[in-house]
Design an enzyme around this catalytic site. Structure first.
Site, PDB file in Angstrom:
ATOM      1  N   CYS A  74      33.912  42.649  47.714  1.00 11.84           N
ATOM      2  CA  CYS A  74      35.119  43.301  47.193  1.00 11.84           C
ATOM      3  C   CYS A  74      36.400  42.822  47.871  1.00 11.84           C
ATOM      4  CB  CYS A  74      34.993  44.820  47.268  1.00 11.84           C
ATOM      5  SG  CYS A  74      34.631  45.515  48.883  1.00 11.84           S
ATOM      6  N   ASP A 277      40.913  47.573  41.075  1.00  9.73           N
ATOM      7  CA  ASP A 277      39.653  47.866  41.752  1.00  9.73           C
ATOM      8  C   ASP A 277      38.613  46.808  41.396  1.00  9.73           C
ATOM      9  OD1 ASP A 277      37.337  48.973  42.804  1.00  9.73           O
ATOM     10  OD2 ASP A 277      37.826  51.012  42.162  1.00  9.73           O
ATOM     11  N   HIS A 279      35.439  46.886  42.046  1.00  7.26           N
ATOM     12  CA  HIS A 279      34.079  47.426  42.142  1.00  7.26           C
ATOM     13  C   HIS A 279      33.423  47.664  40.779  1.00  7.26           C
ATOM     14  CE1 HIS A 279      36.017  48.495  46.013  1.00  7.26           C
ATOM     15  NE2 HIS A 279      34.844  48.119  46.497  1.00  7.26           N
TER      16      HIS A 279
END
Length: 392
Positions: A74, A277, A279
């Site tokens: 990430c 993000d 993820h």
């Protein structure tokens, strides 16, 4: 014991909140918007940012390594996003917008190709992971913001198309002399004995001499400043200064987080930070036979994610892009003005020349030795939270 990896996939679905109806200004990468009258413009600006997430089914890293970065990549993806923003600013301009299905410029395709999950792409997950080995990080291990900054700096050396100069400012200090010499290596420092001739930041304006083989052109600057704004939580005294960074025209945003929870922050509204993000796990993308790239999955098309600033992890790296020397001089003036204001605690300082207590600039900005890398990790990365990668 293995820990669960929180991704959109494990949730099965996720509900994104609509952008709030508020009279407070919305700031995204140096641009101000109204949530009441410019919501479409906010969504367009947000979705135009390149969005890099976990991917799966790509070529194994190093031939025998992982073929997905779910659970460990990430922060690497956040590093890709902040660097991609710099490349977009450099080659397409800050006003460029992505439109789904529209034929894109070659410069855009060139940028996107540099981040595809292939070993021969300049800024691929493969290149970042393997370059990180030289920074003391085995393939598959989580990176902190400082390590990502150092690795990106090393990789840009091989990008002759962009000619970026990447400077990682250590010890919470930006040294103007170091940056000017990096971006204009032919620069001649004006002697202090000639009073009245010192220009902006201690240099005569445009003061440079170029060799016969050199072109006296400023190399576009990517400035990354690794910081730790607290122990386990962000110190609230830094919040006004942090938010102000998103209002600067040179802003590249902020990367930050801890293992399994890194984000790319690009702006704020009120006390909420706006972020991309990484993820979620998507299949790796291959270029089409005609050279174009299916790019829908590289742009986030749901409403912007938001989190309260108090939830931000204190381990971060702040980024800025200065395409010209004038941009950099303007940035220095703005940061110094901010430091003199009573609003918030300064996160870093800007100085004309290297303080006497500093180590050699080469040590601070070139990190081939593991001992130096390890030292910087202890300073800037919160890696005491152990986790294990799920079997892929």
């Amino acid at each position: 014991m293995a820990t669960a990896t929180l991704t959109y996939d494990t949730l099965g679905f996720i509900e994104f909140e609509e952008f709030p109806e508020t009279a407070e200004p919305v700031w995204i990468l140096g641009r101000e918007f109204s949530a009441l009258t410019e919501k479409d413009e906010i969504i367009s600006h947000f979705s135009s940012r390149l969005w890099f997430t976990y991917r799966k089914n790509f070529q194994s890293i190093g031939g025998t390594g992982p073929s997905s970065d779910t659970g460990w990549g990430c922060m690497l993806r956040c590093g890709q996003m902040i660097l991609a923003e710099a490349l977009v600013c450099s080659h397409l301009g800050r006003d460029w917008r992505w439109v789904r299905g529209q034929l894109q410029k070659q410069e855009y395709l060139h940028i996107l190709n540099a981040f595809l999950d292939k070993k021969d792409s300049c800024y691929s997950i493969h290149q970042i992971a393997q370059m990180g080995v030289g920074e003391g990080k085995p393939v598959g291990q989580w990176y902190g913001p400082n390590t990502v900054a150092q690795v990106l700096k090393n990789l840009t050396v091989f990008d002759s198309w962009s000619r970026l100069a990447v400077h990682v400012a250590m010890d919470n200090t930006v040294v103007i002399e170091d940056i000017k010499r990096l971006c204009m290596p032919w620069l001649e420092l004006v002697g202090t004995s000639r009073e009245g001739e010192r220009g902006v930041n201690g240099y005569r304006e445009g003061a440079c001499t170029a060799g016969a083989e050199e072109t006296p052109t400023w190399r576009p600057l990517v400035l990354l400043v690794p910081l730790r704004l607290g122990l386990s939580d962000i110190n609230q005294a830094y919040v006004p200064t942090l938010k102000h960074c998103f209002t600067l025209p040179q802003s590249l945003g902020v990367i930050g987080g801890k293992p399994n929870s890194a984000h790319y922050f690009i702006g704020f509204v009120g006390e909420e930070l706006i972020y991309l993000d990484p993820h979620t796990t998507q299949p790796a993308v291959e270029p089409r036979a005609n050279g174009t790239i299916p790019d829908d999955t590289f742009h986030c098309q749901h409403p912007p994610c938001r989190m309260h600033v108090r939830e931000m992890d204190p381990s971060i790296a702040v980024g800025f892009f200065c395409k010209t020397e004038d941009d950099f001089d303007d940035w220095c003036a703005r940061i110094r003005k901010l430091s003199r204001s009573a609003e918030g605690l300064p996160m870093f300082e800007v100085v004309d020349s290297q303080p006497a207590h500093f180590a050699c600039a080469d040590v601070l900005n070139f990190t081939p030795e593991l001992s130096v890398s390890d030292h910087k990790e202890r300073l800037f990365d919160s890696e005491d939270e152990e986790f294990e990668i799920l079997s892929l």
